[in-house]
Design a protein around this motif. Structure first.
Motif, mmCIF file in Angstrom:
data_model
loop_
_atom_site.group_PDB
_atom_site.id
_atom_site.type_symbol
_atom_site.label_atom_id
_atom_site.label_comp_id
_atom_site.label_asym_id
_atom_site.label_seq_id
_atom_site.Cartn_x
_atom_site.Cartn_y
_atom_site.Cartn_z
ATOM 1 N N LEU A 162 0.823 -1.205 0.000
ATOM 2 C CA LEU A 162 0.000 0.000 0.000
ATOM 3 C C LEU A 162 0.859 1.257 0.000
ATOM 4 N N ALA A 163 1.914 1.250 0.788
ATOM 5 C CA ALA A 163 2.801 2.415 0.832
ATOM 6 C C ALA A 163 3.444 2.655 -0.528
ATOM 7 N N HIS A 164 3.827 1.573 -1.199
ATOM 8 C CA HIS A 164 4.475 1.694 -2.511
ATOM 9 C C HIS A 164 3.479 2.188 -3.563
ATOM 10 N N ALA A 209 -10.713 2.052 -3.547
ATOM 11 C CA ALA A 209 -10.529 1.766 -4.968
ATOM 12 C C ALA A 209 -9.074 2.056 -5.319
ATOM 13 N N SER A 210 -8.363 1.054 -5.798
ATOM 14 C CA SER A 210 -6.947 1.192 -6.134
ATOM 15 C C SER A 210 -6.768 1.024 -7.634
ATOM 16 N N SER A 211 -5.905 1.832 -8.232
ATOM 17 C CA SER A 211 -5.702 1.746 -9.675
ATOM 18 C C SER A 211 -4.291 2.160 -10.057
ATOM 19 N N LEU A 212 -3.918 1.837 -11.274
ATOM 20 C CA LEU A 212 -2.640 2.208 -11.851
ATOM 21 C C LEU A 212 -2.858 2.494 -13.331
ATOM 22 N N VAL A 213 -1.874 3.073 -13.996
ATOM 23 C CA VAL A 213 -1.960 3.365 -15.423
ATOM 24 C C VAL A 213 -1.045 2.397 -16.157
ATOM 25 N N ILE A 214 -1.572 1.834 -17.251
ATOM 26 C CA ILE A 214 -0.806 0.823 -17.985
ATOM 27 C C ILE A 214 -0.864 1.090 -19.487
ATOM 28 N N THR A 252 -0.424 -6.313 -11.861
ATOM 29 C CA THR A 252 -0.151 -5.393 -10.759
ATOM 30 C C THR A 252 1.240 -5.590 -10.169
ATOM 31 N N ALA A 253 2.047 -6.476 -10.783
ATOM 32 C CA ALA A 253 3.369 -6.806 -10.226
ATOM 33 C C ALA A 253 3.231 -7.251 -8.777
ATOM 34 N N SER A 254 2.329 -8.213 -8.578
ATOM 35 C CA SER A 254 2.062 -8.792 -7.249
ATOM 36 C C SER A 254 1.623 -7.746 -6.228
ATOM 37 N N GLY A 255 0.860 -6.767 -6.701
ATOM 38 C CA GLY A 255 0.329 -5.761 -5.798
ATOM 39 C C GLY A 255 1.247 -4.589 -5.522
ATOM 40 N N THR A 256 2.424 -4.572 -6.135
ATOM 41 C CA THR A 256 3.345 -3.450 -5.911
ATOM 42 C C THR A 256 3.023 -2.266 -6.817
ATOM 43 N N PHE A 257 2.325 -2.514 -7.916
ATOM 44 C CA PHE A 257 2.030 -1.512 -8.946
ATOM 45 C C PHE A 257 3.286 -1.048 -9.672
ATOM 46 N N ASP A 258 4.334 -1.869 -9.670
ATOM 47 C CA ASP A 258 5.544 -1.512 -10.409
ATOM 48 C C ASP A 258 5.313 -1.527 -11.921
ATOM 49 N N THR A 259 4.164 -2.038 -12.367
ATOM 50 C CA THR A 259 3.803 -1.990 -13.776
ATOM 51 C C THR A 259 3.140 -0.659 -14.149
ATOM 52 N N HIS A 260 2.968 0.238 -13.180
ATOM 53 C CA HIS A 260 2.405 1.561 -13.461
ATOM 54 C C HIS A 260 3.283 2.291 -14.471
ATOM 55 N N THR A 261 2.653 2.817 -15.528
ATOM 56 C CA THR A 261 3.379 3.436 -16.633
ATOM 57 C C THR A 261 2.762 4.793 -16.964
ATOM 58 N N GLN A 313 3.204 6.738 -19.249
ATOM 59 C CA GLN A 313 2.983 6.921 -20.681
ATOM 60 C C GLN A 313 1.722 6.222 -21.181
ATOM 61 N N GLY A 314 1.079 5.427 -20.340
ATOM 62 C CA GLY A 314 -0.090 4.675 -20.772
ATOM 63 C C GLY A 314 -1.340 5.526 -20.929
ATOM 64 N N LEU A 315 -2.340 4.938 -21.575
ATOM 65 C CA LEU A 315 -3.626 5.596 -21.803
ATOM 66 C C LEU A 315 -4.763 4.944 -21.029
ATOM 67 N N THR A 316 -4.449 3.891 -20.263
ATOM 68 C CA THR A 316 -5.482 3.080 -19.631
ATOM 69 C C THR A 316 -5.355 3.108 -18.119
ATOM 70 N N LEU A 317 -6.433 3.492 -17.446
ATOM 71 C CA LEU A 317 -6.510 3.384 -15.995
ATOM 72 C C LEU A 317 -6.991 1.977 -15.677
ATOM 73 N N TYR A 318 -6.168 1.221 -14.969
ATOM 74 C CA TYR A 318 -6.508 -0.173 -14.662
ATOM 75 C C TYR A 318 -6.983 -0.274 -13.215
ATOM 76 N N GLY A 319 -8.210 -0.746 -13.035
ATOM 77 C CA GLY A 319 -8.769 -0.920 -11.700
ATOM 78 C C GLY A 319 -8.274 -2.205 -11.063
ATOM 79 N N ALA A 320 -7.396 -2.089 -10.089
ATOM 80 C CA ALA A 320 -6.780 -3.261 -9.478
ATOM 81 C C ALA A 320 -7.595 -3.820 -8.319
ATOM 82 N N GLU A 321 -8.364 -2.961 -7.645
ATOM 83 C CA GLU A 321 -9.077 -3.412 -6.449
ATOM 84 C C GLU A 321 -10.195 -2.446 -6.101
ATOM 85 N N VAL A 322 -11.320 -2.988 -5.684
ATOM 86 C CA VAL A 322 -12.397 -2.222 -5.063
ATOM 87 C C VAL A 322 -12.983 -3.093 -3.967
#
Length: 224
Positions: free
Chosen positions: A36-38, A60-65, A80-89, A91-100
């Motif tokens: 969560l901190a990351h 609601a947790s999300s990242l851009v991919i 989600t890179a095992s929940g770390t969101f290290d795949t957050h980019t 430069q991406g155009l897509t908001l990815y909903g990882a958790e609600v």
């Protein structure tokens, strides 16, 4: 009257979020504190909580991919890179909903709707093209011995069956795009599978670039 708000997640919310998630998903391993901190460090705008009179009641947790990289089947852990969101980019155009998740005592009280609305507002503010998510299908457990997961999802679409997650997502304006097999293996209610859904941002302007792209470009430009 009780006041329900959606706001950005803060570091001080982490303990309450971990407790709430364990309550909502007792059979699924919850986030870890460092995850969560990351997430907050990488993409603070994408992390939202619902608060009722000062008490956290949803998340609601999300990242851009870069969606093209994930258009084929993938798992929650992979995207989600095992929940770390290290795949957050950025430069991406897509908001990815990882958790609600929502406090079970408040289901049906529009908490989920407000969290989804918060995501839609974020998508528009950042000028992203779409929101993609893979939703649980918890109603499938009742009929798993009677039909494959694809037929179950179609029956939900047709209105013959009700699923607590997919039926809600359809009401929220998302389109069903198919099944992601073995998306979350620990989700026994869904037999590990998930429904792939999308919401297209009607205000997306491809000529402007996204807010994250512009910020990243500005950060890399050399000073005059």
């Amino acid at each position: 009257m009780a006041k329900l708000i959606v706001r950005p997640t803060a570091s001080a919310d982490i303990d309450a979020l971990l407790r709430l998630q364990a309550q909502v998903y007792p059979s699924i391993a919850p986030w870890k504190r460092d995850q969560l901190a990351h997430q907050l460090e990488l993409f603070p705008q994408g992390q939202l909580v619902a608060e009722l009179d000062g008490r956290l009641v949803g998340c609601a947790s999300s990242l851009v991919i870069l969606w093209d990289e994930w258009a084929e089947e993938h798992t929650w852990s992979e995207i989600t890179a095992s929940g770390t969101f290290d795949t957050h980019t950025p430069q991406g155009l897509t908001l990815y909903g990882a958790e609600v998740f929502v406090d079970p005592r408040l289901r049906g009280k529009r908490v989920g709707h407000l969290l989804y609305e918060g995501r839609r507002k974020l998508c528009k503010q950042l000028n992203l093209r779409r929101i993609i998510a893979c939703g649980r299908l918890p109603g499938y457990a009742r009929v798993a011995d009677q039909m494959p997961i694809e037929l179950y999802a179609r029956k939900v679409l047709w209105g013959d069956l009700f699923d607590p997650v997919l039926s809600f997502q359809l009401r929220e304006g998302f389109r069903y795009c198919g099944i992601m097999k073995n998306y979350l293996p620990d989700d026994h209610e869904s037999s590990g599978h998930a429904s792939l859904i999308v919401w297209i941002n009607p205000d997306y302007d491809p000529s402007q670039g996204t807010a994250l792209q512009r910020a990243a470009s500005g950060a890399t430009e050399s000073p005059p």
